[in-house]
Design an enzyme around this catalytic site. Structure first.
Site, PDB file in Angstrom:
ATOM      1  N   ARG A 120       0.831  -1.202   0.000  1.00  0.00           N
ATOM      2  CA  ARG A 120       0.000   0.000   0.000  1.00  0.00           C
ATOM      3  C   ARG A 120       0.869   1.256   0.000  1.00  0.00           C
ATOM      4  NH1 ARG A 120      -5.106  -0.723  -0.328  1.00  0.00           N
ATOM      5  NH2 ARG A 120      -5.872  -2.823   0.100  1.00  0.00           N
ATOM      6  N   ASP A 121       0.445   2.237  -0.802  1.00  0.00           N
ATOM      7  CA  ASP A 121       1.137   3.523  -0.829  1.00  0.00           C
ATOM      8  C   ASP A 121       0.925   4.207   0.514  1.00  0.00           C
ATOM      9  OD1 ASP A 121       2.073   5.624  -3.375  1.00  0.00           O
ATOM     10  OD2 ASP A 121       1.640   6.460  -1.385  1.00  0.00           O
TER      11      ASP A 121
ATOM     12  N   ASN B 243       5.340   6.605 -13.206  1.00  0.00           N
ATOM     13  CA  ASN B 243       6.074   7.842 -13.467  1.00  0.00           C
ATOM     14  C   ASN B 243       7.541   7.524 -13.732  1.00  0.00           C
ATOM     15  OD1 ASN B 243       3.772   9.476 -12.892  1.00  0.00           O
ATOM     16  ND2 ASN B 243       4.131   9.149 -10.708  1.00  0.00           N
TER      17      ASN B 243
ATOM     18  N   VAL C  66      10.612   8.162  -6.462  1.00  0.00           N
ATOM     19  CA  VAL C  66      11.421   7.028  -5.984  1.00  0.00           C
ATOM     20  C   VAL C  66      12.014   6.318  -7.203  1.00  0.00           C
ATOM     21  CG1 VAL C  66      11.430   4.891  -4.664  1.00  0.00           C
ATOM     22  CG2 VAL C  66       9.905   6.771  -3.986  1.00  0.00           C
TER      23      VAL C  66
ATOM     24  N   HIS D 128       8.054   1.404 -10.166  1.00  0.00           N
ATOM     25  CA  HIS D 128       6.808   1.041  -9.492  1.00  0.00           C
ATOM     26  C   HIS D 128       5.653   1.451 -10.375  1.00  0.00           C
ATOM     27  CE1 HIS D 128       8.157   5.027  -8.188  1.00  0.00           C
ATOM     28  NE2 HIS D 128       6.891   5.390  -8.081  1.00  0.00           N
TER      29      HIS D 128
ATOM     30  N   HIS E  38       1.628   2.391 -10.037  1.00  0.00           N
ATOM     31  CA  HIS E  38       0.559   2.722  -9.091  1.00  0.00           C
ATOM     32  C   HIS E  38      -0.729   2.081  -9.604  1.00  0.00           C
ATOM     33  CE1 HIS E  38       2.654   6.361  -7.247  1.00  0.00           C
ATOM     34  NE2 HIS E  38       3.358   6.205  -8.350  1.00  0.00           N
TER      35      HIS E  38
HETATM   36  P1  AMP Z   1       6.361   8.417  -7.708  1.00  0.00           P
HETATM   37  O1  AMP Z   1       6.143   9.904  -7.753  1.00  0.00           O
HETATM   38  O2  AMP Z   1       5.654   7.721  -8.820  1.00  0.00           O
HETATM   39  O3  AMP Z   1       7.824   8.064  -7.611  1.00  0.00           O
HETATM   40  O4  AMP Z   1       5.625   7.929  -6.398  1.00  0.00           O
HETATM   41  C1  AMP Z   1       6.277   7.436  -5.267  1.00  0.00           C
HETATM   42  C2  AMP Z   1       5.214   6.953  -4.331  1.00  0.00           C
HETATM   43  O5  AMP Z   1       5.815   6.245  -3.279  1.00  0.00           O
HETATM   44  C3  AMP Z   1       4.373   8.068  -3.696  1.00  0.00           C
HETATM   45  O6  AMP Z   1       3.001   7.864  -4.013  1.00  0.00           O
HETATM   46  C4  AMP Z   1       4.640   7.901  -2.199  1.00  0.00           C
HETATM   47  O7  AMP Z   1       3.514   8.167  -1.404  1.00  0.00           O
HETATM   48  C5  AMP Z   1       5.074   6.450  -2.115  1.00  0.00           C
HETATM   49  N1  AMP Z   1       5.922   6.119  -0.973  1.00  0.00           N
HETATM   50  C6  AMP Z   1       7.038   6.766  -0.569  1.00  0.00           C
HETATM   51  N2  AMP Z   1       7.574   6.141   0.502  1.00  0.00           N
HETATM   52  C7  AMP Z   1       6.776   5.070   0.763  1.00  0.00           C
HETATM   53  C8  AMP Z   1       6.788   4.039   1.740  1.00  0.00           C
HETATM   54  N3  AMP Z   1       7.747   3.969   2.683  1.00  0.00           N
HETATM   55  N4  AMP Z   1       5.817   3.102   1.704  1.00  0.00           N
HETATM   56  C9  AMP Z   1       4.843   3.162   0.770  1.00  0.00           C
HETATM   57  N5  AMP Z   1       4.771   4.112  -0.184  1.00  0.00           N
HETATM   58  C10 AMP Z   1       5.730   5.059  -0.183  1.00  0.00           C
END
Ligand code: AMP
Length: 124
Positions: free
Chosen positions: A34-35, A95, A104, A108, A110
């Site tokens: 889960r995000d 992304n 990150v 990944h 979403h």
């Molecule tokens: P992005 O902008 O596509 O790289 O999205 C990164 C996603 O990772 C964001 O939606 C964050 O809320 C999520 N995120 C960051 N750290 C964590 C974590 N420790 N556990 C779960 N989700 C995370």
């Protein structure tokens, strides 16, 4: 083009068990969790276990087994959330890089669901 993977990124730490996560599904080559900052009632991230920066890196460099496993994991998560097939639907997005606003640097996707998503892109 060379891809440089930073193994200190937060998802690498999750994969090493250094940071907790709320796991939805784990397979041989993928993890879904889960995000932490959900943008919808359902917001799950699916990542490959291998060191891939973004989708194109994975698509070009991963093994067939990794690609099949990751793709099937996405399908299994959608099914587990009950939003595929006869469900209300979902949005799948990934992304990449600066313009994609990737935070990150570990691939990944979403999966967001549980509300109407609106149009795909909003003005910058
Ligand atoms: P992005 O902008 O596509 O790289 O999205 C990164 C996603 O990772 C964001 O939606 C964050 O809320 C999520 N995120 C960051 N750290 C964590 C974590 N420790 N556990 C779960 N989700 C995370």
């Amino acid at each position: 083009m060379a891809y440089t993977y930073d193994d200190q990124n937060i998802f690498a730490k999750i994969l090493r068990g250094e940071i907790p996560n709320t796991t939805v599904l784990e397979t041989d080559h993928a993890l879904a969790f889960r995000d932490i900052n959900a943008q919808a009632p359902e917001h799950v991230l699916v990542i490959p276990k291998g060191p891939y920066v973004c989708y194109d890196h994975f698509a070009l460099a991963a093994s067939d087994a990794e690609i099949v496993d990751f793709t099937r994991a996405i399908g299994q998560v959608v099914q587990a959330l009950g939003v595929g097939a006869d469900g209300d639907g979902y949005r799948l997005l990934s992304n990449a890089g600066k313009d994609g606003v990737q935070e990150v640097p570990h691939l990944h996707v979403h999966i967001v669901a549980g509300r109407h998503m609106g149009r795909m892109l909003s003005p910058a």
